[in-house]
Every structure is written in C-alpha cells, then in structure tokens.
Scaffold this motif. Sequence first.
Motif, PDB file in Angstrom:
ATOM      1  N   LYS A   1       3.188  43.747  -6.594  1.00  0.00           N
ATOM      2  CA  LYS A   1       3.894  45.009  -6.392  1.00  0.00           C
ATOM      3  C   LYS A   1       3.951  45.763  -7.704  1.00  0.00           C
ATOM      4  O   LYS A   1       4.450  45.242  -8.710  1.00  0.00           O
ATOM      5  N   SER A   2       3.444  46.997  -7.721  1.00  0.00           N
ATOM      6  CA  SER A   2       3.440  47.807  -8.927  1.00  0.00           C
ATOM      7  C   SER A   2       4.793  48.487  -9.116  1.00  0.00           C
ATOM      8  O   SER A   2       5.654  48.474  -8.216  1.00  0.00           O
ATOM      9  N   ALA A   3       4.956  49.152 -10.248  1.00  0.00           N
ATOM     10  CA  ALA A   3       6.210  49.855 -10.527  1.00  0.00           C
ATOM     11  C   ALA A   3       6.428  51.007  -9.550  1.00  0.00           C
ATOM     12  O   ALA A   3       7.568  51.397  -9.266  1.00  0.00           O
ATOM     13  N   SER A   4       5.328  51.552  -9.028  1.00  0.00           N
ATOM     14  CA  SER A   4       5.445  52.658  -8.070  1.00  0.00           C
ATOM     15  C   SER A   4       5.771  52.179  -6.662  1.00  0.00           C
ATOM     16  O   SER A   4       5.995  52.986  -5.761  1.00  0.00           O
ATOM     17  N   GLY A   5       5.763  50.864  -6.451  1.00  0.00           N
ATOM     18  CA  GLY A   5       6.063  50.308  -5.141  1.00  0.00           C
ATOM     19  C   GLY A   5       4.850  49.931  -4.331  1.00  0.00           C
ATOM     20  O   GLY A   5       4.983  49.386  -3.227  1.00  0.00           O
ATOM     21  N   THR A   6       3.652  50.228  -4.838  1.00  0.00           N
ATOM     22  CA  THR A   6       2.425  49.867  -4.138  1.00  0.00           C
ATOM     23  C   THR A   6       2.249  48.357  -4.127  1.00  0.00           C
ATOM     24  O   THR A   6       2.435  47.682  -5.151  1.00  0.00           O
ATOM     25  N   VAL A   7       1.887  47.791  -2.972  1.00  0.00           N
ATOM     26  CA  VAL A   7       1.703  46.358  -2.829  1.00  0.00           C
ATOM     27  C   VAL A   7       0.229  46.056  -2.576  1.00  0.00           C
ATOM     28  O   VAL A   7      -0.398  46.673  -1.702  1.00  0.00           O
ATOM     29  N   GLN A   8      -0.314  45.153  -3.357  1.00  0.00           N
ATOM     30  CA  GLN A   8      -1.695  44.705  -3.178  1.00  0.00           C
ATOM     31  C   GLN A   8      -1.690  43.215  -2.859  1.00  0.00           C
ATOM     32  O   GLN A   8      -0.889  42.462  -3.416  1.00  0.00           O
ATOM     33  N   THR A   9      -2.592  42.809  -1.978  1.00  0.00           N
ATOM     34  CA  THR A   9      -2.763  41.388  -1.672  1.00  0.00           C
ATOM     35  C   THR A   9      -4.056  40.901  -2.322  1.00  0.00           C
ATOM     36  O   THR A   9      -5.111  41.517  -2.151  1.00  0.00           O
TER      37      THR A   9
ATOM     38  N   VAL B   1      -9.195  22.743 -17.422  1.00  0.00           N
ATOM     39  CA  VAL B   1      -8.474  23.419 -16.344  1.00  0.00           C
ATOM     40  C   VAL B   1      -9.071  24.810 -16.169  1.00  0.00           C
ATOM     41  O   VAL B   1      -9.104  25.606 -17.122  1.00  0.00           O
ATOM     42  N   ALA B   2      -9.545  25.114 -14.959  1.00  0.00           N
ATOM     43  CA  ALA B   2     -10.161  26.409 -14.661  1.00  0.00           C
ATOM     44  C   ALA B   2      -9.186  27.321 -13.932  1.00  0.00           C
ATOM     45  O   ALA B   2      -8.359  26.859 -13.136  1.00  0.00           O
ATOM     46  N   THR B   3      -9.271  28.625 -14.207  1.00  0.00           N
ATOM     47  CA  THR B   3      -8.431  29.623 -13.543  1.00  0.00           C
ATOM     48  C   THR B   3      -9.326  30.745 -12.996  1.00  0.00           C
ATOM     49  O   THR B   3     -10.494  30.865 -13.377  1.00  0.00           O
ATOM     50  N   GLN B   4      -8.753  31.580 -12.131  1.00  0.00           N
ATOM     51  CA  GLN B   4      -9.438  32.771 -11.623  1.00  0.00           C
ATOM     52  C   GLN B   4      -8.848  33.985 -12.310  1.00  0.00           C
ATOM     53  O   GLN B   4      -7.622  34.162 -12.326  1.00  0.00           O
ATOM     54  N   ARG B   5      -9.688  34.846 -12.898  1.00  0.00           N
ATOM     55  CA  ARG B   5      -9.216  36.060 -13.569  1.00  0.00           C
ATOM     56  C   ARG B   5      -9.650  37.289 -12.785  1.00  0.00           C
ATOM     57  O   ARG B   5     -10.818  37.418 -12.401  1.00  0.00           O
ATOM     58  N   ILE B   6      -8.689  38.188 -12.566  1.00  0.00           N
ATOM     59  CA  ILE B   6      -8.919  39.380 -11.756  1.00  0.00           C
ATOM     60  C   ILE B   6      -8.445  40.593 -12.551  1.00  0.00           C
ATOM     61  O   ILE B   6      -7.302  40.633 -13.026  1.00  0.00           O
ATOM     62  N   ILE B   7      -9.327  41.591 -12.707  1.00  0.00           N
ATOM     63  CA  ILE B   7      -8.985  42.829 -13.415  1.00  0.00           C
ATOM     64  C   ILE B   7      -8.474  43.846 -12.399  1.00  0.00           C
ATOM     65  O   ILE B   7      -9.079  44.099 -11.365  1.00  0.00           O
ATOM     66  N   ARG B   8      -7.343  44.476 -12.710  1.00  0.00           N
ATOM     67  CA  ARG B   8      -6.793  45.510 -11.851  1.00  0.00           C
ATOM     68  C   ARG B   8      -6.476  46.765 -12.692  1.00  0.00           C
ATOM     69  O   ARG B   8      -6.049  46.679 -13.809  1.00  0.00           O
TER      70      ARG B   8
END
Length: 247
Positions: free
Chosen positions: A43-51, A240-247
């Motif tokens: 949830k962004s500061a503007s209220g937008t929700v992304q899944t 240990v591996a992780t998933q990185r996502i750019i937004r």
Amino acid sequence: NDGETIELAVPPVVHAEHILDARQDEQGRVLLEAWKPGAYEIKSASGTVQTIKVDKLPEPLEIAGSWQVAFAPNLGAPEMLTMDRLHSWSEDADEGVRYFSGTAVYEKDFDIPEAYTRPDMGLYIDLGNVQVISEISVNGKRVDTCWAPPFRVDISKLAKPGSNHLSIAVTNLWVNRLIGDEQLAEDSDRNPEGNLRAWPKWLIDGKPSPSGRFTFSTWRLWKKTDPLLPSGLLGPVKLVATQRIIR
C-alpha cells in the motif's frame, strides 16, 4: 571491586524473521526484497494497493565440508589446520587452538548453482553463529564486517555461478588465552588475591615470560578451572536467495 565477576540479567534478543523488505536502490527506485514466497499487498502513501506474487525461491544451501583455518602466528595455535567440521576453538583437541585468542581466517572454495544468481535475485551468506566478530571476503574482495546477529552479508555483486572463494576472518575475546595461561607456572610476584606486587624484570626488559605465558595483566581475573568461552565460526554457513522487485 577489581577481580570480581558481575553477571547481568540480560533479556534474550529475538530477531524478527525476514519476510519482505522495502528500500531505495542506487538509482532511487523502490526496491522490494522478498525472503519468502507468497502473495504480498503493498500500500502506497496515496492509498494505492498493489499485489505482488513471489514464486518459490531456492532453498537455503549449506556450505558444508572442511575449511582451511589459518591462525595468527606466535599465539600458541598451529598456523594452519584443516577443520573437518565447524566447532568452537574451545572444544578443539589441540591445546593451542583450545586456548587461542586472536584472529583466525577460514577459507574454502564452494559452488553456487546458477539458480541462485539470477539478475532479479539477491544472494546472501548467513554465517549462523559467530564468536565474536567476523570480516567476510568473497572472490578476493571484502564484503563487510559482522559483529552482531544475524551474521549475514549481501554477496549479490560478487557471487558468480560455479566456483567461488570464501574467506572469513574471525576474532574472539582474550579470555580463553588468559585461562590457558593459568595452566602454566606463575611468572610474577603477586598477592594471594592475584594482584601484582611488583613489575617483573622480564617485562621491564622487554623479554618473553619465562613460564611461556602469552599474556600479562596486573590482575589474575580468571582461574585455570574457569569455563572457556565459545569462539570462532560455529555456523552453519548458508547461501540464502531472495527475490528483488523494482517498483
């Protein structure tokens, strides 16, 4: 008073499990890093929700097998030995290792599967338990210093598929060497409670202790029967591996 030991009741430190981190990358973009697979709502500061859906990640991979360990010279331990399994120096059969205080460097070559080095992934080395402080290098380049749990460093920019070289310099406290020296004969004039009566001549002359002690202190704060402290790299050491996502 000097010479007394005070034990403080310290509550256990509980480290929250990593699930999802958010931070800025080097270009100022929002970088999400998932440590566990699953569906996440952001949830962004503007209220937008992304899944955001994160598929299955590679399982943590233990870096097992033997290690080459180089101990600092002239401190009682062998300069080099092969450690078939990670264990505390205080539990080693070699007396010089058991009472060692100082820095030892663990080295080994290890393989990283290609699945752990995708461009959209992060890769970490988790050292498990370290007593007390460590400095990590991968493929000849220094990564970071770890002095508190979790003993984990990001090696994403240095790791490559296939063979890699890992070097971990670990330094412990000097208590074990002080206890080890108490197994040896006295080398100075002291009062019954252990404090120094007079500076020994060998010390004034800049010579080594005639009894073979490695340390000198004005107080004898530890006895020969005191328990040794856990020391060294105790592990387990894991990728240990992780998933990185750019937004």
